[in-house]
Design a protein around this motif. Sequence first.
Motif, PDB file in Angstrom:
ATOM      1  N   THR A 220       0.759  -1.128   0.025  1.00 30.89           N
ATOM      2  CA  THR A 220      -0.099   0.049  -0.105  1.00 30.89           C
ATOM      3  C   THR A 220       0.858   1.250   0.068  1.00 30.89           C
ATOM      4  O   THR A 220       1.666   1.286   1.022  1.00 30.89           O
ATOM      5  N   VAL A 221       0.799   2.126  -1.179  1.00 34.66           N
ATOM      6  CA  VAL A 221       1.564   3.218  -1.143  1.00 34.66           C
ATOM      7  C   VAL A 221       1.048   4.486  -0.406  1.00 34.66           C
ATOM      8  O   VAL A 221      -0.215   4.425  -0.061  1.00 34.66           O
ATOM      9  N   ALA A 222       2.035   5.136   0.280  1.00 37.93           N
ATOM     10  CA  ALA A 222       1.455   6.286   1.319  1.00 37.93           C
ATOM     11  C   ALA A 222       0.921   7.371   0.503  1.00 37.93           C
ATOM     12  O   ALA A 222       1.055   7.514  -0.723  1.00 37.93           O
ATOM     13  N   SER A 223       0.214   8.209   1.062  1.00 35.11           N
ATOM     14  CA  SER A 223      -0.912   8.986   0.460  1.00 35.11           C
ATOM     15  C   SER A 223      -0.459   9.827  -0.577  1.00 35.11           C
ATOM     16  O   SER A 223      -0.887   9.994  -1.363  1.00 35.11           O
ATOM     17  N   PRO A 224       0.709  10.795  -0.239  1.00 36.47           N
ATOM     18  CA  PRO A 224       1.034  11.799  -1.410  1.00 36.47           C
ATOM     19  C   PRO A 224       1.513  11.219  -2.798  1.00 36.47           C
ATOM     20  O   PRO A 224       1.595  11.768  -3.729  1.00 36.47           O
ATOM     21  N   ILE A 225       2.149   9.952  -2.466  1.00 33.66           N
ATOM     22  CA  ILE A 225       2.813   9.648  -3.696  1.00 33.66           C
ATOM     23  C   ILE A 225       1.933   8.877  -4.546  1.00 33.66           C
ATOM     24  O   ILE A 225       0.963   8.191  -4.291  1.00 33.66           O
ATOM     25  N   ALA A 226       2.090   9.044  -5.920  1.00 31.86           N
ATOM     26  CA  ALA A 226       1.391   8.482  -7.123  1.00 31.86           C
ATOM     27  C   ALA A 226       2.121   7.498  -7.665  1.00 31.86           C
ATOM     28  O   ALA A 226       3.548   7.867  -8.237  1.00 31.86           O
ATOM     29  N   VAL A 227       1.700   6.347  -8.218  1.00 30.39           N
ATOM     30  CA  VAL A 227       2.193   5.245  -8.844  1.00 30.39           C
ATOM     31  C   VAL A 227       1.384   5.082 -10.182  1.00 30.39           C
ATOM     32  O   VAL A 227       0.297   4.712 -10.160  1.00 30.39           O
ATOM     33  N   ALA A 228       2.240   4.926 -11.509  1.00 28.78           N
ATOM     34  CA  ALA A 228       1.561   4.591 -12.627  1.00 28.78           C
ATOM     35  C   ALA A 228       2.545   3.546 -13.338  1.00 28.78           C
ATOM     36  O   ALA A 228       3.504   3.432 -13.366  1.00 28.78           O
ATOM     37  N   LEU A 229       1.397   2.899 -14.309  1.00 28.80           N
ATOM     38  CA  LEU A 229       2.032   1.830 -14.955  1.00 28.80           C
ATOM     39  C   LEU A 229       1.866   2.015 -16.588  1.00 28.80           C
ATOM     40  O   LEU A 229       0.525   2.083 -16.814  1.00 28.80           O
TER      41      LEU A 229
ATOM     42  N   PRO B  56       3.606  14.647  -5.555  1.00 28.25           N
ATOM     43  CA  PRO B  56       2.900  16.052  -5.921  1.00 28.25           C
ATOM     44  C   PRO B  56       3.569  17.265  -5.641  1.00 28.25           C
ATOM     45  O   PRO B  56       3.451  18.228  -6.170  1.00 28.25           O
ATOM     46  N   ASN B  57       4.532  17.469  -4.681  1.00 29.36           N
ATOM     47  CA  ASN B  57       5.281  18.485  -4.261  1.00 29.36           C
ATOM     48  C   ASN B  57       6.567  18.229  -3.828  1.00 29.36           C
ATOM     49  O   ASN B  57       6.935  17.090  -3.702  1.00 29.36           O
ATOM     50  N   ASP B  58       7.309  19.223  -3.113  1.00 31.36           N
ATOM     51  CA  ASP B  58       8.332  19.176  -2.844  1.00 31.36           C
ATOM     52  C   ASP B  58       8.756  19.249  -1.137  1.00 31.36           C
ATOM     53  O   ASP B  58       9.588  19.808  -0.648  1.00 31.36           O
ATOM     54  N   GLU B  59       7.634  19.063  -0.409  1.00 32.41           N
ATOM     55  CA  GLU B  59       7.363  19.000   0.869  1.00 32.41           C
ATOM     56  C   GLU B  59       8.279  18.068   1.444  1.00 32.41           C
ATOM     57  O   GLU B  59       8.574  16.821   0.741  1.00 32.41           O
ATOM     58  N   ARG B  60       8.870  17.968   2.534  1.00 35.34           N
ATOM     59  CA  ARG B  60       9.711  17.128   3.214  1.00 35.34           C
ATOM     60  C   ARG B  60       9.067  15.607   3.313  1.00 35.34           C
ATOM     61  O   ARG B  60       9.774  14.615   2.971  1.00 35.34           O
ATOM     62  N   ALA B  61       7.768  15.460   3.699  1.00 37.08           N
ATOM     63  CA  ALA B  61       7.401  14.238   3.850  1.00 37.08           C
ATOM     64  C   ALA B  61       7.014  13.489   2.425  1.00 37.08           C
ATOM     65  O   ALA B  61       7.472  12.479   2.450  1.00 37.08           O
ATOM     66  N   SER B  62       6.873  14.234   1.288  1.00 38.80           N
ATOM     67  CA  SER B  62       6.738  13.808   0.086  1.00 38.80           C
ATOM     68  C   SER B  62       8.070  13.341  -0.471  1.00 38.80           C
ATOM     69  O   SER B  62       8.268  12.270  -1.059  1.00 38.80           O
ATOM     70  N   ARG B  63       9.126  14.271  -0.269  1.00 41.46           N
ATOM     71  CA  ARG B  63      10.328  13.857  -0.773  1.00 41.46           C
ATOM     72  C   ARG B  63      11.017  12.404   0.033  1.00 41.46           C
ATOM     73  O   ARG B  63      11.804  11.598  -0.549  1.00 41.46           O
TER      74      ARG B  63
END
Length: 178
Positions: free
Chosen positions: A36-45, A55-62
């Motif tokens: 299960t991927v954590a919320s702000p991250i998007a995965v595409a095939l 989606p952004n350059d916030e610390r948690a997303s990075r």
Amino acid sequence: MSRIGRLPISVPAGVEVKIDGSVVSVKGPKGELVHTVASPIAVALEDGIISVTRPNDERASRSLHGLTRTLISNLIVGVTAGYEKKLEIVGTGYRVQAKGSDLEFALGYSHPVAVKAPEGIILTVEGPTKLSVSGIDKQQVGEVAANIRKLRKPDPYKGKGVRYAGEIIRRKVGKAGK
């Protein structure tokens, strides 16, 4: 951008990847794994290549970007090749025996220590002082190997105990003689 996170993941032949919202399931010749991927991250095939974006350059997303890419890559490696950790036992009288799918250790205690193989993990005895832990989930293989090593950690004075194959134990000097 994350140097690891931006790398594409190629899906080898014989591996089936399904992305359902934030759930990535990978099915291969050795089995099936789900993450299960954590919320702000998007995965595409697309076209046999998995891309992980943030989606952004916030610390948690990075921090989650590279982690998510590596975890999905580990799923693909696990269902194709699998993972294995080798352990060795050093010490006089220390040994391991196979009891069905479980192991029984003699590690200098007054009793033998039994270790049950968890679901999805294969414990193999390669000799009286060598064993291997293998499976398709990298995290589970590492955890089982660490728990076996924890039964008798390598002693820094004599080097006795259960250690990973190739692990170097820093030795201490001990008491000075007369």
